[in-house]
Write an enzyme that holds these catalytic residues in place. Structure first.
Site, short mmCIF file in Angstrom:
data_model
loop_
_atom_site.label_atom_id
_atom_site.label_comp_id
_atom_site.label_asym_id
_atom_site.label_seq_id
_atom_site.Cartn_x
_atom_site.Cartn_y
_atom_site.Cartn_z
N HIS A 30 48.94 -4.49 91.87
CA HIS A 30 48.16 -4.27 90.73
C HIS A 30 47.35 -5.41 90.09
CE1 HIS A 30 50.83 -8.21 90.37
NE2 HIS A 30 51.87 -7.15 90.62
N ALA A 31 46.22 -6.75 89.03
CA ALA A 31 45.44 -7.01 88.74
C ALA A 31 46.26 -8.84 89.42
CB ALA A 31 45.57 -7.04 87.39
N HIS A 33 48.07 -9.10 92.55
CA HIS A 33 47.45 -8.59 93.57
C HIS A 33 45.74 -8.65 94.21
CE1 HIS A 33 50.85 -6.15 93.84
NE2 HIS A 33 51.62 -7.02 94.57
N GLN A 144 52.77 -17.14 91.93
CA GLN A 144 53.31 -18.53 91.98
C GLN A 144 54.87 -17.32 90.90
OE1 GLN A 144 53.90 -22.05 91.75
NE2 GLN A 144 55.92 -21.46 90.15
N ASP A 146 55.94 -15.62 92.51
CA ASP A 146 58.08 -15.62 93.35
C ASP A 146 57.61 -17.35 93.68
OD1 ASP A 146 58.43 -12.42 92.86
OD2 ASP A 146 56.04 -12.43 93.88
N SER A 181 53.89 -7.33 87.38
CA SER A 181 55.20 -6.86 88.78
C SER A 181 55.14 -5.32 89.17
CB SER A 181 56.19 -7.78 88.26
OG SER A 181 57.15 -6.60 88.84
#
Length: 273
Positions: A30-31, A33, A144, A146, A181
């Site tokens: 997703h964005a 990553h 951040q 996680d 997520s």
């Protein structure tokens, strides 16, 4: 963009490049990553990503089998983002027959996610240590969102003297505040409409902190007040480095929480600094 399936292929290509930025992922990108890929692209001459759904960080009743996967889509997104190398090994390459070594980071793994998901961070630390050893990155990029994972990896790197710089980039959010997520794809439309309550809870704690509140339990109460009707695993106000729960904030702290919507478990956090 080169797609590498085996450790020997990766090492052969790695030997021919200098500084390298690594973005480890479990795929279904997703964005968030892609923002890490963009950061790595800006700071390194070569950028690599890994796509590996790591079985050892999933508990026996967790979502390993149904974790979302879409390799063709992920590869297209990475190529468009300017990634140079993608390492996408099979589990048997990372954990061959007879594998029996575990990297365990103590202390910072004991609370929060570590308390709710026993063994999770041993799986995370082990696979990240292996990926660092295989890829030999100059810098590695994590989100951040996680937060505890980032603390664990930074401690592992310090404790084991690993020659990699760990870069933690800000959480990327949807317009309503929900942290991006891969597991958001599990949410029904009704659950998706409810999910921004997690960010509202964190924002309530942050607003109270910014207004001068330093009593940690008061900030936890502010979070809980936004989560009526949720199955809450924890709300936390902890020291940002040790992740020990605080009574009173007198330095950098982290507000974090985990809650469930149906069968979907979501986590989020905001630094208090």
């Amino acid at each position: 963009m080169k797609i590498l399936k085996t450790i020997s292929q990766l090492r052969m290509v790695r030997a021919g490049v200098g500084d390298l930025g690594l973005v480890p992922t479990m795929g279904f990108l997703h964005a968030g990553h892609l923002s890490l890929v963009a950061r790595a692209r800006a700071e390194n001459p070569t950028v690599a990503a890994t796509i590996f759904v790591n079985p050892t960080q999933f508990g026996p009743n967790e979502d390993l089998a149904r974790y979302p996967r879409d390799m063709p889509r992920d590869l297209a997104l990475l190529e468009a983002a300017g990634c140079d190398l993608v390492f996408a090994p099979e589990p048997a390459d990372i954990y061959p027959a007879g594998f029996d070594t575990v990297v365990e980071v103590r202390g910072v793994t004991e609370g929060l996610e570590g308390a709710v998901r026993p063994g999770h961070f041993a799986g995370v630390a082990t696979v990240v240590a292996k990926l660092f050893n295989i890829v030999q990155p100059t810098r590695a990029y994590f989100g951040q969102k996680d937060a505890q994972q980032s603390v664990v990896i930074r401690k592992m790197v310090r404790d084991l003297n690993l020659p990699v710089e760990v870069v933690v980039a800000p959480t990327v959010r949807e317009v309503d505040g929900l942290a991006m997520s891969s597991r958001n794809s599990y949410l029904t439309p009704e659950q998706r409409a409810e999910a921004p309550a997690l960010f509202r809870a964190l924002s309530a704690a942050k607003a109270a902190y910014d207004a001068g509140e330093r009593d940690a339990e008061a900030l936890r109460a502010a979070m809980r007040s936004e989560l009526d009707g949720f199955a809450v695993d924890y709300v936390s106000v902890a020291d940002a480095e040790t992740l020990r729960e605080l009574n009173r904030i007198d330095g950098p702290a982290l507000a974090s929480l985990a809650a469930r919507l149906g069968t979907t478990r979501l986590i989020d956090n905001l630094p208090l600094d």
